[in-house]
Design a protein around this motif. Structure first.
Motif, PDB file in Angstrom:
ATOM      1  N   UNK A 573       0.845  -1.204   0.000  1.00  0.00           N
ATOM      2  CA  UNK A 573       0.000   0.000   0.000  1.00  0.00           C
ATOM      3  C   UNK A 573       0.871   1.241   0.000  1.00  0.00           C
ATOM      4  N   UNK A 574       1.908   1.200   0.829  1.00  0.00           N
ATOM      5  CA  UNK A 574       2.811   2.361   0.900  1.00  0.00           C
ATOM      6  C   UNK A 574       3.562   2.523  -0.414  1.00  0.00           C
ATOM      7  N   UNK A 575       3.996   1.409  -0.992  1.00  0.00           N
ATOM      8  CA  UNK A 575       4.730   1.475  -2.257  1.00  0.00           C
ATOM      9  C   UNK A 575       3.867   2.070  -3.370  1.00  0.00           C
ATOM     10  N   UNK A 576       2.639   1.601  -3.478  1.00  0.00           N
ATOM     11  CA  UNK A 576       1.733   2.104  -4.529  1.00  0.00           C
ATOM     12  C   UNK A 576       1.390   3.569  -4.291  1.00  0.00           C
ATOM     13  N   UNK A 577       1.130   3.901  -3.011  1.00  0.00           N
ATOM     14  CA  UNK A 577       0.829   5.309  -2.701  1.00  0.00           C
ATOM     15  C   UNK A 577       1.993   6.195  -3.057  1.00  0.00           C
ATOM     16  N   UNK A 578       3.209   5.725  -2.817  1.00  0.00           N
ATOM     17  CA  UNK A 578       4.407   6.488  -3.161  1.00  0.00           C
ATOM     18  C   UNK A 578       4.499   6.682  -4.678  1.00  0.00           C
ATOM     19  N   UNK A 579       4.178   5.688  -5.456  1.00  0.00           N
ATOM     20  CA  UNK A 579       4.211   5.794  -6.922  1.00  0.00           C
ATOM     21  C   UNK A 579       3.197   6.820  -7.415  1.00  0.00           C
ATOM     22  N   UNK A 580       2.041   6.787  -6.816  1.00  0.00           N
ATOM     23  CA  UNK A 580       1.005   7.757  -7.219  1.00  0.00           C
ATOM     24  C   UNK A 580       1.444   9.168  -6.896  1.00  0.00           C
ATOM     25  N   UNK A 581       2.051   9.362  -5.733  1.00  0.00           N
ATOM     26  CA  UNK A 581       2.557  10.704  -5.399  1.00  0.00           C
ATOM     27  C   UNK A 581       3.649  11.127  -6.363  1.00  0.00           C
ATOM     28  N   UNK A 582       4.468  10.176  -6.778  1.00  0.00           N
ATOM     29  CA  UNK A 582       5.527  10.486  -7.726  1.00  0.00           C
ATOM     30  C   UNK A 582       4.935  10.960  -9.057  1.00  0.00           C
ATOM     31  N   UNK A 583       3.855  10.302  -9.507  1.00  0.00           N
ATOM     32  CA  UNK A 583       3.211  10.706 -10.757  1.00  0.00           C
ATOM     33  C   UNK A 583       2.627  12.105 -10.623  1.00  0.00           C
ATOM     34  N   UNK A 584       2.086  12.400  -9.439  1.00  0.00           N
ATOM     35  CA  UNK A 584       1.515  13.726  -9.214  1.00  0.00           C
ATOM     36  C   UNK A 584       2.592  14.801  -9.302  1.00  0.00           C
ATOM     37  N   UNK A 585       3.733  14.539  -8.694  1.00  0.00           N
ATOM     38  CA  UNK A 585       4.837  15.499  -8.726  1.00  0.00           C
ATOM     39  C   UNK A 585       5.332  15.683 -10.151  1.00  0.00           C
ATOM     40  N   UNK A 586       5.325  14.628 -10.945  1.00  0.00           N
ATOM     41  CA  UNK A 586       5.839  14.686 -12.318  1.00  0.00           C
ATOM     42  C   UNK A 586       4.918  15.464 -13.243  1.00  0.00           C
ATOM     43  N   UNK A 587       3.667  15.782 -12.814  1.00  0.00           N
ATOM     44  CA  UNK A 587       2.770  16.569 -13.661  1.00  0.00           C
ATOM     45  C   UNK A 587       3.354  17.954 -13.932  1.00  0.00           C
ATOM     46  N   UNK A 588       4.148  18.453 -12.970  1.00  0.00           N
ATOM     47  CA  UNK A 588       4.744  19.780 -13.110  1.00  0.00           C
ATOM     48  C   UNK A 588       5.705  19.839 -14.297  1.00  0.00           C
ATOM     49  N   UNK A 589       6.299  18.779 -14.620  1.00  0.00           N
ATOM     50  CA  UNK A 589       7.245  18.738 -15.727  1.00  0.00           C
ATOM     51  C   UNK A 589       6.509  18.846 -17.049  1.00  0.00           C
TER      52      UNK A 589
END
Length: 589
Positions: A573-589
């Motif tokens: 759960x933590x791993x998947x949540x971390x991936x989703x947060x990473x995708x959110x941060x990458x939207x800025x790019x």
């Protein structure tokens, strides 16, 4: 999204706690009386996104919309099921078959409860557990003591009193007790009495050999006075005649006095022999005392000589001659049973002019001249035949004898006067070519010779000085199923030493664990109810056994796998949540 992170973390923490419990169970798989624990989870606080609404005539109701924040620890529950037993070599190791707990108390008076009955007795007599806490119950005899209030169990063994070493034997049907004079274990000697003309004693270790003259007629003076005063009464008793009751009572009293005097003389001679030996006996032995429960009758104490009468008859020859009768009485000089086997043979040899006598084994053959013998000649020949063996000294006495009719016309042989010199009797006519035989009988050793034989290799026992006793002095210890402690003592016999009482609870799973296999009361468990083992629902005590752990390894390993997978899933759960947060941060790019 952040909520899922928290849920994953909460799930991992909860599974980690469950793993802690499983690890503790597995590590205590061999802990005495350990009770396994189980874990339950519960969900935690929920955030309500939309409240529930009720339906009405025109629209339906809606259910609440809520998001949870993960799982948390629900309960850690103890499983108080009965486990199997492990047999031990210690009688003080105890297990409980059924409900309840043993009680122990620490130095401050705090009471704890345990199923691990690893008990022992300290130097003070306290029944303790491995922590030094004292087991509770009843000290001493628990008979008629109900369960309820318990006390520290202290096993007290009564002190032993001073006791004189002694031994009991039976002499010709009469009980005799030989005892040392004073207290002390050193009185537990063994001794043997041997007949000897020289009083003496030797000692090897605690074995004593006593040499003393057993041919003495101990108490002979007293018995001589007894026979002098009550001879007629004694003869009447021996002939089966009735005796006046008062006279019989006097005789019995006089006989007891004579026997007491004989015992005193024997006892004195015994101790004199010991002292003359100079064997260096330890204090507490001399003198030896001899006591009889019942004195033997007056006619069983002094020695009796073997004796018998050879009756010779010279038949009448012709009408002018009369038959002649002669009694030859043979008596062993030395009293004793050994003379009973002797046989006297009397014969004549034609032309022999002297008296001869010769022993062959236990048979004495006396050869007489056909006429002309004297009593002195016969006695001299017998004495010479005995030589240096005093046991074969035989005394001969010769009497005239007559045959007379009694009032019923029966012939009765009556002994006449003793003959001192020449014997006017025709031995040739009386014996002819035949040999007349007579055996000696009636001989008996004196009572004390028999007693010395009966006392051969006697060991005095149970001599002791007063001493405090401890549990180690018990021969055996037993603990019954009702918790009663018994002890077998060499002196005191069976002792009731105490009782182990049992505590039960309305809710035993509510007890609070304090470590070292101990529990204490809690608000959830309720107060302890003290009971006697095996009664009112309390379990029975099993001595010489310990209850084993009730951990089921198969169950624990299964739970371990499930816990591991749960922990792993929460980490995802933590791993998947971390991936989703990473995708959110990458939207800025």
């Amino acid at each position: 999204m952040m909520k899922s992170l928290y849920s994953g973390v909460a799930g991992m923490k909860t599974h980690n706690q469950r793993m802690d419990v499983i690890g503790n169970n597995v590590s205590n798989v061999n802990t005495t009386a350990y009770k396994t624990s189980t874990v339950t989870f519960k969900d935690v606080y929920y955030q309500t996104k939309r409240n529930a609404s009720a339906g009405d005539a025109t629209s339906g109701g809606t259910n609440p919309t809520q998001v949870g924040y993960g799982a948390s620890l629900g309960t850690i529950q103890q499983v108080m099921t009965q486990s199997g037993f492990n047999q031990t070599d210690s009688v003080f190791d105890c297990a409980l078959q059924g409900e309840g707990f043993f009680q122990v108390m620490d130095q401050a008076g705090n009471v704890f409860y345990t199923r691990a009955g690893v008990f022992s007795v300290d130097s003070y007599g306290n029944l303790c557990d491995p922590n030094g806490y004292i087991v509770l119950g009843v000290s001493g005899d628990p008979t008629n003591v109900e369960g309820g209030s318990s006390q520290r169990i202290n096993l007290k063994i009564p002190s032993v009193d001073n006791n004189v070493a002694s031994a009991e034997k039976t002499v010709n049907g009469y009980d005799v007790t030989v005892s040392a004079s004073t207290y002390g274990e050193e009185g537990n000697i063994s001794f043997t009495i041997i007949d000897s003309n020289t009083p003496y004693a030797t000692k090897t270790g605690t074995n004593l050999t006593i040499y003393m003259d057993l041919s003495q007629e101990f108490g002979s003076a007293q018995y001589a006075a007894l026979y002098e005063e009550y001879g007629d009464t004694i003869t009447a008793l021996e002939n089966g005649e009735e005796v006046d009751a008062a006279t019989l009572a006097e005789l019995q009293t006089a006989s007891q006095s004579a026997f007491d005097a004989a015992i005193a003389e024997f006892q004195l001679a015994l101790n004199n022999a010991i002292e003359q030996g100079g064997v260096g006996l330890p204090e507490g032995v001399l003198p030896l005392n001899i006591d009889f429960g019942t004195a033997p009758p007056y006619n069983e104490v002094l020695a009796q000589s073997a004796s018998n009468t050879l009756q010779l008859t010279k038949p009448a020859v012709g009408e002018d001659e009369e038959a002649a009768y002669l009694d030859m009485v043979f008596t062993a000089d030395t009293a004793g049973e050994y003379a009973n086997k002797y046989e006297m043979n009397v014969k004549t040899v034609s032309g022999q002019s002297t008296v001869t006598a010769k022993w062959k084994g236990d048979v004495l053959t006396i050869t007489l001249p056909e006429t002309g013998a004297t009593v002195e000649d016969i006695q001299t020949a017998i004495t010479e035949a005995a030589g240096s063996d005093p046991k074969k000294n035989i005394t001969v006495a010769v009497y005239t004898s007559t045959m007379e009719e009694d009032e019923n016309g029966n012939l009765i042989r009556t002994r006449g006067d003793a003959i001192d010199g020449a014997i006017d009797f025709d031995f040739g006519a009386a014996l002819g070519k035949n040999t007349q035989r007579v055996g000696l009988d009636g001989g008996k050793d004196n009572f004390f010779s028999d007693m010395a034989t009966a006392l051969s290799t006697v060991t005095l026992q149970d001599g002791r000085v007063a001493a405090e006793q401890a549990v180690d002095d018990l021969q055996t210890v037993m603990i019954d199923t009702d918790g009663v402690i018994y002890g077998e003592h060499a002196v005191h016999g069976l002792l009731l030493l105490g009782r182990i009482d049992i505590a039960t609870f309305e809710n035993p799973t509510g007890l609070e664990q304090v470590g070292t296999s101990l529990w204490k009361e809690s608000l959830a468990s309720g107060e302890a109810q003290i009971k006697i083992a095996g009664k009112d629902g309390a379990g029975e005590v099993v001595s010489g056994a310990l209850e084993m752990s009730n951990v089921d390894l198969a169950q624990e390993f299964s739970d371990m796998i499930i816990t591991q997978r749960g922990y792993q899933a929460n980490s995802r759960i933590i791993t998947v949540s971390d991936t989703m947060l990473e995708e959110l941060v990458n939207l800025k790019r």
